[in-house]
Design a protein around this motif. Structure first.
Motif, PDB file in Angstrom:
ATOM      1  N   GLY A 376      -9.243   3.335  -4.763  1.00 49.78           N
ATOM      2  CA  GLY A 376     -10.634   2.894  -4.800  1.00 49.78           C
ATOM      3  C   GLY A 376     -11.343   3.032  -6.113  1.00 49.78           C
ATOM      4  O   GLY A 376     -12.554   2.837  -6.172  1.00 49.78           O
ATOM      5  N   ARG A 385      -8.348   0.335  -0.574  1.00 46.57           N
ATOM      6  CA  ARG A 385      -8.804   1.543   0.100  1.00 46.57           C
ATOM      7  C   ARG A 385      -9.279   1.238   1.516  1.00 46.57           C
ATOM      8  O   ARG A 385      -8.995   1.979   2.461  1.00 46.57           O
ATOM      9  CB  ARG A 385      -9.939   2.198  -0.707  1.00 46.57           C
ATOM     10  N   TYR A 405      -0.444   1.684  -2.243  1.00 50.32           N
ATOM     11  CA  TYR A 405      -0.886   2.786  -3.104  1.00 50.32           C
ATOM     12  C   TYR A 405      -0.418   2.580  -4.544  1.00 50.32           C
ATOM     13  O   TYR A 405      -1.160   2.837  -5.506  1.00 50.32           O
ATOM     14  CB  TYR A 405      -0.368   4.126  -2.578  1.00 50.32           C
ATOM     15  N   ASP A 408      -2.542  -0.090  -6.233  1.00 45.60           N
ATOM     16  CA  ASP A 408      -3.834   0.497  -6.602  1.00 45.60           C
ATOM     17  C   ASP A 408      -3.700   1.338  -7.869  1.00 45.60           C
ATOM     18  O   ASP A 408      -4.500   1.232  -8.801  1.00 45.60           O
ATOM     19  CB  ASP A 408      -4.353   1.367  -5.456  1.00 45.60           C
ATOM     20  N   GLU A 494     -12.509   5.408   7.407  1.00 45.97           N
ATOM     21  CA  GLU A 494     -11.753   6.229   6.461  1.00 45.97           C
ATOM     22  C   GLU A 494     -11.042   7.383   7.169  1.00 45.97           C
ATOM     23  O   GLU A 494     -10.831   8.439   6.575  1.00 45.97           O
ATOM     24  CB  GLU A 494     -12.677   6.761   5.359  1.00 45.97           C
TER      25      GLU A 494
END
Length: 550
Positions: A376, A385, A405, A408, A494
């Motif tokens: 994020g 995210r 991941y 990102d 989340e």
């Protein structure tokens, strides 16, 4: 094809101006000899006033803020400031000129996305009352609020009048009120910080963003204080803020301009309302004063032109020199070495709280700090995210999770972390390569050696100087994390990892301990069980030791 080559900062009296500018303001006036236009020409380097006198002014009927124009004229001076007397002006159509907005829209020195993350970290670290934590989290993560905050200026022209200016001002005011709370501990710290975060929120709706900032219809008819009250009322109710605290919060917002003459619906009637009023005023005034002088060209002992918004001339005094430590032979000519710090730990270990406190301590010492996170920390990462942490992604395969991941991380390093380290900033990142080894390796059971190789590719060799492992019993951490998500209203959006069984989190912890044992020079393990103050002291000792060693 028209290309911009000359900027406002380059224009001086006696020169010819011939280039593309954006109209920041356009006003038609009337003199004895006919109509005239008063314009503000702007680009990324600043603004300059311009005039079209009669009879030439009669040729232009539709000039408006936000238009891109080709200008030819002579640079003169009026009241000690440069002013362009325009001989010829052409409004450029999209077919004639496609602007690179980076050349026309001034932005905060720090990317607005980073400022927003620092503000969120500050709230997580400093607010202890659950309803206020939930409230500020909702405000700063609300999709519409977030996008507008990133683009919004702090004002039309007086202070922080650039992209990211609103967030820069809000973060500064929030830090000021916390400093005052430290001096006067009886103040309601949580309510005051929540009010500081929201005091100018309505400006993101009061003003347009981008080139040619101007007031919206809502801005002219209601103003940012009323707009903010309307926007925040439903968030207050959803967050469960007690009515008496919500009432005080509203008063602080309504009174933050201080006096009726300055557009304040109410004058401050509580200590907290006075604090926000003065903190807001201090930061706005400092931005105006520091923006008046150019550090590179304005020598000490000089006076500014007349500053209309402050109704005075300003003096740039000689200042007491600060001692500069001598550089060692090894670092001569290289500048101050950067420090890249990562925080790791199981869910609920207190990373956000400790990162916020560390950031405050470092900036007190004058070290520029970039606070970021994975996932994020970049535009792509924010999209990923939302997928990776949502319970609605429960069917995501282990390998798909891994590569999201890694995507990102690769983009985050290329776009954010790498440039900040190269610029000499201290970078503090919430999770990095070790999270993938602990969660996807030890937790999910993927091959650890493979993960290490993939991580090396994703980060292009950029590893932390120091990794703080906040070690905590997984059961304790999970209890904290579930309560945090519930308070913030993020249990679904989340909460995917918090929904894992306890034995998964136990394996994650064992992975972290194994990594720390294998790399003792990089890792510092800190017991996260004690009170936050005690943990913060241990974190500071570890980081300050690494700074001293650089």
């Amino acid at each position: 094809m028209i290309e911009k080559s000359r900027f406002v900062k380059d224009l001086a009296a006696g020169q010819t101006a011939a280039d593309v500018f954006c109209l920041g303001a356009a006003r038609l006036g009337q003199a004895k000899n006919g109509p005239f236009w008063t314009l503000v020409l702007e680009d990324v380097t600043g603004q300059i006033e311009a005039k079209i006198w009669s009879p030439a002014a009669q040729a232009y009927a539709d000039l408006a803020p936000g238009q891109f124009v080709w200008v030819e004229g002579q640079v003169g001076a009026y009241r000690d400031r440069p002013q362009v007397n325009i001989d010829r002006l052409q409004v450029l159509s999209p077919e004639q000129f496609t602007p690179d907005l980076a050349l026309f829209v001034p932005s905060s020195a720090e990317p607005p996305e980073g400022l927003l993350e620092k503000l969120a970290e500050l709230c997580r670290a400093e607010i202890s009352h659950a309803p206020w934590r939930k409230f500020t989290a909702r405000v700063l993560t609300h999709a519409d609020f977030r996008d507008r905050l990133i683009e919004a200026p702090g004002a039309k022209s007086v202070h922080h009048s650039y992209r990211g200016g609103l967030l820069e001002h809000t973060l500064a005011v929030s830090r000021l009120v916390l400093s005052i709370c430290d001096r006067y501990p009886t103040l309601d710290r949580d309510t005051l910080l929540a009010a500081a975060v929201c005091h100018d929120l309505g400006k993101a709706w009061e003003l347009t963003s981008g080139p040619g900032r101007d007031y919206t219809d809502a801005g002219r008819l209601l103003g940012h204080i009323v707009i903010a009250m309307e926007l925040l009322e439903p968030v207050l109710k959803k967050s469960g803020v007690e009515p008496e605290l919500a009432l005080h919060f509203k008063h602080i917002l309504l009174a933050h301009h201080g006096e009726y003459a300055f557009g304040s619906p109410r004058r401050p009637k509580t200590a907290e309302a006075f604090v926000l009023h003065f903190a807001d005023n201090i930061d706005a005034k400092m931005n105006q004063i520091f923006g008046t002088f150019d550090d590179e060209t304005d020598e000490a002992g000089t006076w500014s032109p007349y500053v209309r918004t402050l109704e005075r001339y300003l003096y740039n005094p000689p200042r007491t020199p600060r001692a500069v430590p001598e550089k060692s032979p090894e670092t001569q000519g290289k500048g101050r070495p950067p420090v890249f710090v990562t925080f790791e730990g199981v869910e609920g270990s207190g990373k956000s709280t400790q990162i916020g406190r560390l950031c405050t301590a470092l900036e007190t010492l004058g070290r520029p700090v970039l606070v970021t996170r994975q996932p994020g920390g970049c535009e792509l990462g924010r999209t990923l995210r939302a997928i990776l942490l949502s319970q609605q992604s429960s069917n995501l395969s282990d390998r798909a999770e891994l590569f999201l991941y890694l995507a990102d991380r690769a983009q985050h390093v290329a776009e954010v972390i790498g440039p900040a380290v190269a610029a000499g900033q201290v970078v503090v990142c919430d999770r990095y390569v070790d999270s993938t080894v602990a969660y996807q390796g030890y937790g999910r059971g993927l091959d650890v050696d493979l993960l290490l190789r993939l991580n090396a590719v994703a980060v292009d060799g950029l590893m932390p100087d120091l990794t703080i492992l906040l070690d905590l019993d997984p059961a304790t951490g999970l209890t904290r994390a579930l309560a945090r998500n519930d308070a913030a209203g993020t249990a679904v959006s989340e909460g995917r990892f918090e929904a894992e069984h306890l034995d998964f989190h136990a394996r994650v912890r064992q992975g972290y301990l194994a990594l720390a044992a294998a790399q003792p020079k990089r890792f510092v393990r800190i017991d996260a069980t004690p009170a936050p103050d005690a943990v913060a002291l241990a974190v500071w000792q570890a980081v300050s030791a690494r700074l001293a060693a650089q």
